[in-house]
Design a protein around this motif. Sequence first.
Motif, PDB file in Angstrom:
ATOM      1  N   LEU A   1      10.274  -6.175  -0.210  1.00  0.00           N
ATOM      2  CA  LEU A   1      10.834  -4.869   0.138  1.00  0.00           C
ATOM      3  C   LEU A   1      10.528  -3.916  -1.005  1.00  0.00           C
ATOM      4  CD1 LEU A   1      13.012  -2.935   1.633  1.00  0.00           C
ATOM      5  CD2 LEU A   1      14.657  -4.010   0.069  1.00  0.00           C
ATOM      6  N   VAL A   2      10.159  -2.678  -0.692  1.00  0.00           N
ATOM      7  CA  VAL A   2      10.015  -1.655  -1.731  1.00  0.00           C
ATOM      8  C   VAL A   2      10.989  -0.519  -1.414  1.00  0.00           C
ATOM      9  CG1 VAL A   2       7.646  -2.154  -2.433  1.00  0.00           C
ATOM     10  CG2 VAL A   2       8.039  -0.631  -0.500  1.00  0.00           C
ATOM     11  N   VAL A   3      11.626  -0.020  -2.461  1.00  0.00           N
ATOM     12  CA  VAL A   3      12.601   1.067  -2.306  1.00  0.00           C
ATOM     13  C   VAL A   3      12.240   2.194  -3.266  1.00  0.00           C
ATOM     14  CG1 VAL A   3      15.024   1.742  -2.428  1.00  0.00           C
ATOM     15  CG2 VAL A   3      14.413  -0.558  -1.644  1.00  0.00           C
ATOM     16  N   ARG A   4      12.136   3.401  -2.733  1.00  0.00           N
ATOM     17  CA  ARG A   4      11.821   4.574  -3.540  1.00  0.00           C
ATOM     18  C   ARG A   4      13.101   5.140  -4.132  1.00  0.00           C
ATOM     19  NH1 ARG A   4       8.239   8.962  -0.429  1.00  0.00           N
ATOM     20  NH2 ARG A   4      10.273   9.894   0.008  1.00  0.00           N
ATOM     21  N   GLU A   5      12.975   5.946  -5.170  1.00  0.00           N
ATOM     22  CA  GLU A   5      14.151   6.455  -5.876  1.00  0.00           C
ATOM     23  C   GLU A   5      15.059   7.303  -4.997  1.00  0.00           C
ATOM     24  OE1 GLU A   5      13.057   9.337  -8.944  1.00  0.00           O
ATOM     25  OE2 GLU A   5      11.086   9.497  -8.027  1.00  0.00           O
ATOM     26  N   ASP A   6      14.530   7.881  -3.915  1.00  0.00           N
ATOM     27  CA  ASP A   6      15.355   8.685  -3.023  1.00  0.00           C
ATOM     28  C   ASP A   6      15.908   7.884  -1.851  1.00  0.00           C
ATOM     29  OD1 ASP A   6      13.031   8.271  -1.655  1.00  0.00           O
ATOM     30  OD2 ASP A   6      12.570  10.378  -1.299  1.00  0.00           O
ATOM     31  N   GLY A   7      15.715   6.548  -1.896  1.00  0.00           N
ATOM     32  CA  GLY A   7      16.264   5.694  -0.852  1.00  0.00           C
ATOM     33  C   GLY A   7      15.300   5.346   0.265  1.00  0.00           C
ATOM     34  N   HIS A   8      14.120   5.955   0.298  1.00  0.00           N
ATOM     35  CA  HIS A   8      13.128   5.571   1.303  1.00  0.00           C
ATOM     36  C   HIS A   8      12.706   4.125   1.034  1.00  0.00           C
ATOM     37  CE1 HIS A   8      11.738   9.580   3.118  1.00  0.00           C
ATOM     38  NE2 HIS A   8      12.863   9.806   2.456  1.00  0.00           N
ATOM     39  N   LEU A   9      12.531   3.355   2.102  1.00  0.00           N
ATOM     40  CA  LEU A   9      12.196   1.939   1.907  1.00  0.00           C
ATOM     41  C   LEU A   9      11.254   1.449   2.991  1.00  0.00           C
ATOM     42  CD1 LEU A   9      14.011   0.217   4.182  1.00  0.00           C
ATOM     43  CD2 LEU A   9      15.841   0.793   2.610  1.00  0.00           C
ATOM     44  N   LEU A  10      10.600   0.335   2.691  1.00  0.00           N
ATOM     45  CA  LEU A  10       9.704  -0.316   3.637  1.00  0.00           C
ATOM     46  C   LEU A  10       9.721  -1.807   3.331  1.00  0.00           C
ATOM     47  CD1 LEU A  10       7.743   0.412   5.961  1.00  0.00           C
ATOM     48  CD2 LEU A  10       5.890   0.324   4.299  1.00  0.00           C
ATOM     49  N   GLY A  11       9.772  -2.623   4.374  1.00  0.00           N
ATOM     50  CA  GLY A  11       9.854  -4.066   4.204  1.00  0.00           C
ATOM     51  C   GLY A  11      11.264  -4.551   4.460  1.00  0.00           C
ATOM     52  N   SER A  12      11.518  -5.816   4.147  1.00  0.00           N
ATOM     53  CA  SER A  12      12.836  -6.382   4.419  1.00  0.00           C
ATOM     54  C   SER A  12      13.042  -7.677   3.654  1.00  0.00           C
ATOM     55  CB  SER A  12      12.981  -6.660   5.924  1.00  0.00           C
ATOM     56  OG  SER A  12      14.183  -7.321   6.211  1.00  0.00           O
ATOM     57  N   VAL A  13      14.277  -7.869   3.159  1.00  0.00           N
ATOM     58  CA  VAL A  13      14.658  -9.148   2.558  1.00  0.00           C
ATOM     59  C   VAL A  13      15.886  -9.732   3.252  1.00  0.00           C
ATOM     60  CG1 VAL A  13      13.648  -8.706   0.289  1.00  0.00           C
ATOM     61  CG2 VAL A  13      15.978  -7.918   0.775  1.00  0.00           C
ATOM     62  N   SER A  14      16.405  -9.003   4.251  1.00  0.00           N
ATOM     63  CA  SER A  14      17.576  -9.486   4.990  1.00  0.00           C
ATOM     64  C   SER A  14      17.574  -8.833   6.363  1.00  0.00           C
ATOM     65  CB  SER A  14      18.864  -9.144   4.229  1.00  0.00           C
ATOM     66  OG  SER A  14      19.211  -7.779   4.417  1.00  0.00           O
ATOM     67  N   GLY A  15      18.718  -8.890   7.020  1.00  0.00           N
ATOM     68  CA  GLY A  15      18.825  -8.291   8.348  1.00  0.00           C
ATOM     69  C   GLY A  15      19.026  -6.794   8.352  1.00  0.00           C
ATOM     70  N   GLY A  16      19.230  -6.171   7.205  1.00  0.00           N
ATOM     71  CA  GLY A  16      19.377  -4.721   7.183  1.00  0.00           C
ATOM     72  C   GLY A  16      20.452  -4.191   6.260  1.00  0.00           C
ATOM     73  N   CYS A  17      21.599  -4.875   6.183  1.00  0.00           N
ATOM     74  CA  CYS A  17      22.704  -4.357   5.381  1.00  0.00           C
ATOM     75  C   CYS A  17      22.388  -4.370   3.887  1.00  0.00           C
ATOM     76  CB  CYS A  17      23.970  -5.159   5.650  1.00  0.00           C
ATOM     77  SG  CYS A  17      24.624  -4.935   7.321  1.00  0.00           S
TER      78      CYS A  17
ATOM     79  N   GLN B   1       0.827  -1.205   0.000  1.00  0.00           N
ATOM     80  CA  GLN B   1       0.000   0.000   0.000  1.00  0.00           C
ATOM     81  C   GLN B   1       0.864   1.259   0.000  1.00  0.00           C
ATOM     82  OE1 GLN B   1      -2.584  -0.753   3.398  1.00  0.00           O
ATOM     83  NE2 GLN B   1      -4.277  -1.330   2.043  1.00  0.00           N
ATOM     84  N   ARG B   2       1.968   1.228   0.736  1.00  0.00           N
ATOM     85  CA  ARG B   2       2.864   2.383   0.738  1.00  0.00           C
ATOM     86  C   ARG B   2       3.490   2.581  -0.644  1.00  0.00           C
ATOM     87  NH1 ARG B   2       5.664   4.859   4.773  1.00  0.00           N
ATOM     88  NH2 ARG B   2       3.789   4.353   5.963  1.00  0.00           N
ATOM     89  N   ALA B   3       3.897   1.487  -1.266  1.00  0.00           N
ATOM     90  CA  ALA B   3       4.457   1.579  -2.616  1.00  0.00           C
ATOM     91  C   ALA B   3       3.432   2.146  -3.592  1.00  0.00           C
ATOM     92  CB  ALA B   3       4.937   0.210  -3.082  1.00  0.00           C
ATOM     93  N   SER B   4       2.178   1.733  -3.447  1.00  0.00           N
ATOM     94  CA  SER B   4       1.121   2.241  -4.313  1.00  0.00           C
ATOM     95  C   SER B   4       0.957   3.751  -4.135  1.00  0.00           C
ATOM     96  CB  SER B   4      -0.195   1.520  -4.003  1.00  0.00           C
ATOM     97  OG  SER B   4      -1.230   1.950  -4.855  1.00  0.00           O
ATOM     98  N   GLN B   5       1.052   4.217  -2.899  1.00  0.00           N
ATOM     99  CA  GLN B   5       0.965   5.655  -2.626  1.00  0.00           C
ATOM    100  C   GLN B   5       2.127   6.403  -3.279  1.00  0.00           C
ATOM    101  OE1 GLN B   5       0.878   5.914   1.652  1.00  0.00           O
ATOM    102  NE2 GLN B   5      -1.158   5.001   1.810  1.00  0.00           N
ATOM    103  N   TRP B   6       3.330   5.857  -3.175  1.00  0.00           N
ATOM    104  CA  TRP B   6       4.495   6.497  -3.794  1.00  0.00           C
ATOM    105  C   TRP B   6       4.319   6.606  -5.306  1.00  0.00           C
ATOM    106  CZ3 TRP B   6       8.620   3.169  -0.802  1.00  0.00           C
ATOM    107  CH2 TRP B   6       8.729   3.662   0.507  1.00  0.00           C
ATOM    108  N   LEU B   7       3.842   5.525  -5.914  1.00  0.00           N
ATOM    109  CA  LEU B   7       3.655   5.526  -7.362  1.00  0.00           C
ATOM    110  C   LEU B   7       2.597   6.546  -7.780  1.00  0.00           C
ATOM    111  CD1 LEU B   7       3.744   1.673  -7.909  1.00  0.00           C
ATOM    112  CD2 LEU B   7       5.430   3.293  -8.796  1.00  0.00           C
TER     113      LEU B   7
END
Length: 345
Positions: free
Chosen positions: A42-58, A10-16
């Motif tokens: 995980l979704v990542v916006r062009e300015d680096g904002h992100l939400l979700g996770s596919v790993s521990g963080g790095c 839903q957040r990604a949809s808002q960004w789009l």
Amino acid sequence: MHSLDLEVLQRASQWLAQGQRVHLFTLIRTWGSAPRLPGAILVVREDGHLLGSVSGGCIEDDLADKAKHGQLPGTPAIIEYGVSRDEAQRFGIPCGGQLQIFVEPLQQPQQLAPMIDALLTRKLLRRSIRLSNGDIRLGEALPGSQPVLEGDWFHSVFGPQWRLLIIGANQLGATLASMAQALDFDVLICDPREEMRAEWHVEGATWLAGMPDDVVLELAPDAHTAIVAVTHDPKLDDMALLEALKCEAFYVGALGSRRNQEKRQERLRLFELTETEISRLRGPVGLPIGSRTPAEIAVAILAELIQLRAQQRDAASASAQCTARFEHACGQASETLLQGRACNI
């Protein structure tokens, strides 16, 4: 609280909708130790904002940095992390693990609408993307299906969130409701007592008005649902259990000592419940960790739910794989038969 996947999409949809460029990442496979299961997004916006996770963080940090520098692919692609020991250590992947991730550039909110709808309506959806041209196909998924690469296609799965119905808005119910949300359970609460409703203050849990048996019937629990009765009042707990033990919920439990559970089973035998249905009742609820306080009991209950949820997920996954292999074998046999007939013509 909504499913974490739902919040991410839903957040990604808002960004789009705001005209932002967004990439969707889905964890396909892991080798060695990995902190997330296949299917994590995980979704990542062009300015680096992100939400979700596919790993521990790095890895998330690296993907965000690539997004800010315009280094993410412009077409569907597969990326891997942790191929070498040095890279695994640099990205904090334990025990030399390796991650394979599908990356998809998104252009419009409509691309995410079917996945969001599947999560909201508690339906299983199989979403297939062709790497060579980005074509998308939608279809039904088998319970337990996992993300998989198949030739030029990547198949991902979206489906029902795990949910927990708590009968009883007492201190234990409130503690359990708060903790369960952190474990990605959609928490529902039922208690017909007006004085309990007036003092309920746990955010994120959905209050279901009505008597416990009516609430269970209306909810129509599926195999992604757990039901726990914690009022310690037989008049309320037993009402819920009479219907819960006949449904598809993967867990049905009630608070009480072993002696109380024996008495409860005797009461349930007075109604139209089979011995098989009565045997589904779990109690005393929770793993035996010596819990005494409401918080400790809540931890014990959730530990048992996590254990059973993992077992059910693994069993469903194994069943889906067997079905897929059977269908594949049937397809090959049919093709061979057709070829044989063609040769005889």
